[in-house]
Design a protein around this motif. Structure first.
Motif, PDB file in Angstrom:
ATOM      1  N   MET A   1       0.877  -1.265   0.048  1.00  0.00           N
ATOM      2  CA  MET A   1      -0.048   0.005  -0.052  1.00  0.00           C
ATOM      3  C   MET A   1       1.029   1.031   0.163  1.00  0.00           C
ATOM      4  N   LYS A   2       0.570   2.274  -0.919  1.00  0.00           N
ATOM      5  CA  LYS A   2       1.334   3.279  -1.151  1.00  0.00           C
ATOM      6  C   LYS A   2       0.553   4.665  -0.572  1.00  0.00           C
ATOM      7  N   ILE A   3       1.091   5.258   0.176  1.00  0.00           N
ATOM      8  CA  ILE A   3       0.426   6.697   0.366  1.00  0.00           C
ATOM      9  C   ILE A   3       0.407   7.617  -0.918  1.00  0.00           C
ATOM     10  N   ILE A   4      -0.785   7.998  -1.194  1.00  0.00           N
ATOM     11  CA  ILE A   4      -0.559   8.569  -2.482  1.00  0.00           C
ATOM     12  C   ILE A   4      -0.885  10.290  -2.121  1.00  0.00           C
ATOM     13  N   ALA A   5      -1.535  10.493  -1.132  1.00  0.00           N
ATOM     14  CA  ALA A   5      -1.629  11.791  -0.489  1.00  0.00           C
ATOM     15  C   ALA A   5      -1.810  12.020   0.804  1.00  0.00           C
ATOM     16  N   LYS A   6      -1.797  13.374   1.478  1.00  0.00           N
ATOM     17  CA  LYS A   6      -2.107  13.752   2.741  1.00  0.00           C
ATOM     18  C   LYS A   6      -3.079  14.532   2.763  1.00  0.00           C
ATOM     19  N   ILE A   7      -4.037  14.683   3.899  1.00  0.00           N
ATOM     20  CA  ILE A   7      -4.951  15.822   3.776  1.00  0.00           C
ATOM     21  C   ILE A   7      -4.618  16.743   4.922  1.00  0.00           C
TER      22      ILE A   7
END
Length: 223
Positions: A1-7
């Motif tokens: 699982m790759k982090i694509i963004a942060k909020i």
């Protein structure tokens, strides 16, 4: 699982975050993609959808041990339900699912394409693993039953905030703050009318107390 963004949101702590997405529509968030995913073509067509699904990580609720039952806050923190029959953050895999409204798309020089969303129930800095469009004809089931959650559809506190505190915030942030508070951010098993609680929001620590169904904000301290 790759982090694509942060909020990016106005909620620096998990305490006070709405328990479900969409119940505080005024609560905004900025979805900023990680450098390798700042590719405009990857978002081609997203503007055609009004709402999005966010798949994200309960980054502050990671546990080594698995408990098959949890205590839902809305049941007073005493009754247990199976973890897969709840939306508890304490899960075998700390995965969250939220439906948010896509307000606008902003193209920036330093962070690429940024999505502005509303109705977010995510803490500032929450990692996002995927974004998918919400499709009404498949994702909406008006005939569905909602278990114990049905009993709390209309639950809300009466919120009292002085004008001196309200004027600290913009009109939009005022509405978001009231929305956060009226849905009662306290743990369900806390019911002392004398206890002072604090919710961090938009750079301030908002102190409040609750007596019955009345929530009174006592002060706001800049963080």
């Amino acid at each position: 699982m790759k982090i694509i963004a942060k909020i990016e949101t106005d909620m620096p702590d998990k305490f006070g975050i709405p328990r479900q997405s969409g119940i505080v529509e005024e609560l905004k968030g900025r979805i900023v993609f990680e450098p390798e995913y700042r590719i405009r073509e990857a978002l081609d067509g997203i503007e055609e959808f009004s709402h999005l699904w966010l798949i994200w990580e309960f980054s502050e609720n990671i546990r080594e041990n698995f408990s098959p039952t949890v205590r839902p806050p809305r049941l007073g923190g005493e009754k247990r339900k199976g973890v897969f029959a709840t939306r508890s953050p304490f899960r075998p895999n700390p995965i969250g699912l939220s439906c948010v409204k896509l307000e606008k798309i902003v193209h920036t020089n330093d962070k690429g394409t940024v999505l502005i969303v509303s109705g977010a129930d995510l803490m500032n800095g929450t990692p996002i693993y995927d974004i998918k469009p919400y499709i009404k004809y498949t994702d909406s089931r008006p005939e569905s039953t909602q278990g114990f959650a049905e009993d709390f559809l209309d639950y809300a506190l009466d919120v009292e905030i002085s004008e001196d505190i309200l004027k600290i915030f913009s009109k939009e942030k005022q509405k978001a703050l009231i929305g956060i508070l009226k849905h009662d951010p306290r743990p369900a098993y806390h019911n002392s009318s004398e206890r002072i609680y604090g919710v961090k929001y938009a750079g301030y620590d908002i102190h409040f107390k609750v007596d019955g169904i009345k929530l009174t904000v006592t002060d706001a301290v800049k963080i």
